[in-house]
Design a protein around this motif. Structure first.
Motif, PDB file in Angstrom:
ATOM      1  N   ALA A 199     -13.427   3.835  -5.694  1.00 47.47           N
ATOM      2  CA  ALA A 199     -12.541   2.704  -5.989  1.00 47.47           C
ATOM      3  C   ALA A 199     -11.101   3.080  -5.685  1.00 47.47           C
ATOM      4  O   ALA A 199     -10.741   4.264  -5.646  1.00 47.47           O
ATOM      5  N   SER A 200     -10.262   2.040  -5.477  1.00 46.39           N
ATOM      6  CA  SER A 200      -8.846   2.232  -5.200  1.00 46.39           C
ATOM      7  C   SER A 200      -8.062   1.079  -5.821  1.00 46.39           C
ATOM      8  O   SER A 200      -8.548  -0.061  -5.839  1.00 46.39           O
ATOM      9  N   PRO A 201      -6.873   1.328  -6.337  1.00 41.41           N
ATOM     10  CA  PRO A 201      -6.058   0.241  -6.904  1.00 41.41           C
ATOM     11  C   PRO A 201      -5.506  -0.704  -5.841  1.00 41.41           C
ATOM     12  O   PRO A 201      -5.028  -1.783  -6.167  1.00 41.41           O
ATOM     13  N   GLY A 202      -5.585  -0.312  -4.580  1.00 38.19           N
ATOM     14  CA  GLY A 202      -5.080  -1.177  -3.524  1.00 38.19           C
ATOM     15  C   GLY A 202      -5.555  -0.698  -2.174  1.00 38.19           C
ATOM     16  O   GLY A 202      -6.060   0.414  -2.029  1.00 38.19           O
ATOM     17  N   LEU A 203      -5.352  -1.530  -1.167  1.00 39.72           N
ATOM     18  CA  LEU A 203      -5.833  -1.188   0.167  1.00 39.72           C
ATOM     19  C   LEU A 203      -4.777  -0.497   1.019  1.00 39.72           C
ATOM     20  O   LEU A 203      -5.102   0.121   2.031  1.00 39.72           O
ATOM     21  N   SER A 204      -3.516  -0.598   0.653  1.00 37.91           N
ATOM     22  CA  SER A 204      -2.468  -0.015   1.493  1.00 37.91           C
ATOM     23  C   SER A 204      -1.430   0.699   0.622  1.00 37.91           C
ATOM     24  O   SER A 204      -0.708   0.046  -0.154  1.00 37.91           O
ATOM     25  N   PRO A 205      -1.303   2.013   0.722  1.00 39.70           N
ATOM     26  CA  PRO A 205      -2.226   2.892   1.465  1.00 39.70           C
ATOM     27  C   PRO A 205      -3.457   3.167   0.616  1.00 39.70           C
ATOM     28  O   PRO A 205      -3.342   3.269  -0.601  1.00 39.70           O
TER      29      PRO A 205
END
Length: 245
Positions: A225-231
């Protein structure tokens, strides 16, 4: 099926291979000698004959068929064959098929064992090449000698028992001769044909959570998982999965 619930702005599932769906055939062409002795049941050489399946990642089994190449025997109803999957699942392919009285010796018979075949292996006539359902004569059920697992059930004659399992691992073919005075051979060994379907992934919403569900029959994938796509800054999701069925 396995379920994880998590809150994230982005989700990534990555695998170790792109090979997932399709039909794959694995063959062991080494001869199997069907031995005979005065103390049946007598195991074949080798016992078992193996087929190693690997490289099918992100998929589960939807269908299995088995091909036996060049079967020969002077009394085919003496022969019993069971296929054992990598997880111990098993299906009896042949169990005392062919006539019990006045059989003819058979040679160079090629058999394709398929649950979807139109007919069972013959019980009253000699074996011939063709496609047949796995078949076991109900009056001759017995356990194969170790290390084969217990198989004394007519429920074990369906190749569908391998459906939805992880195909990777060692598949074993156990062959025995259960009555004295006759012997045979499988000159060309055997093949295992496996049809697979990709890993099923479902995503649903539960309040503010994303719920991911997938089959737990395959391995080699990581949920991140990631809090956002960029970066992107992907980290492994540490929420333990919940097995629901």
């Amino acid at each position: 099926m396995t379920t994880r619930t998590l809150m994230a702005a982005a989700i990534l599932i990555s695998g170790v291979s792109t090979v997932a769906a399709g039909t794959f055939t694995f063959s062991n062409t080494n001869t199997i000698v069907i031995n005979d002795s005065a103390s049946p049941p007598t195991i074949a050489t080798p016992y078992p004959s193996t087929n190693a399946v690997s490289g099918i990642t992100g998929a589960t089994v939807t269908k299995v068929t088995v091909q036996i190449h060049g079967f020969a025997h002077t009394f085919s109803s003496d022969v019993d064959v069971v296929l054992v999957g990598p997880g111990g699942q098993n299906a009896v392919l042949m169990g005392n098929v062919g006539p019990l009285n006045n059989p003819q010796a058979v040679t160079n018979v090629d058999l394709n064992l398929d649950d979807d075949a139109a007919a069972n292996l013959p019980l009253d006539t000699d074996l011939v090449s063709g496609t047949f359902k796995p078949t076991e004569r109900s009056t001759f059920i017995f356990d194969f000698p170790p290390p084969a697992p217990p198989t004394s059930s007519l429920m074990g004659t369906n190749l569908s028992i391998f459906k939805n399992i992880n195909p990777n691992g060692t598949w074993n073919l156990y062959v025995v001769d259960d009555t004295e005075a006759n012997s045979g051979i499988i000159i060309g060994g055997w093949s295992l044909t496996i049809t697979t379907t990709p890993l099923a992934l479902a995503i649903s919403k539960s309040q503010t959570n994303a719920v991911l569900s997938w089959t737990n029959a395959v391995s080699g994938y990581t949920l991140q998982a990631s809090p956002g796509l960029s970066p992107p800054a992907w980290t492994n999701v540490g929420i333990p999965p919940v097995v629901v069925s």
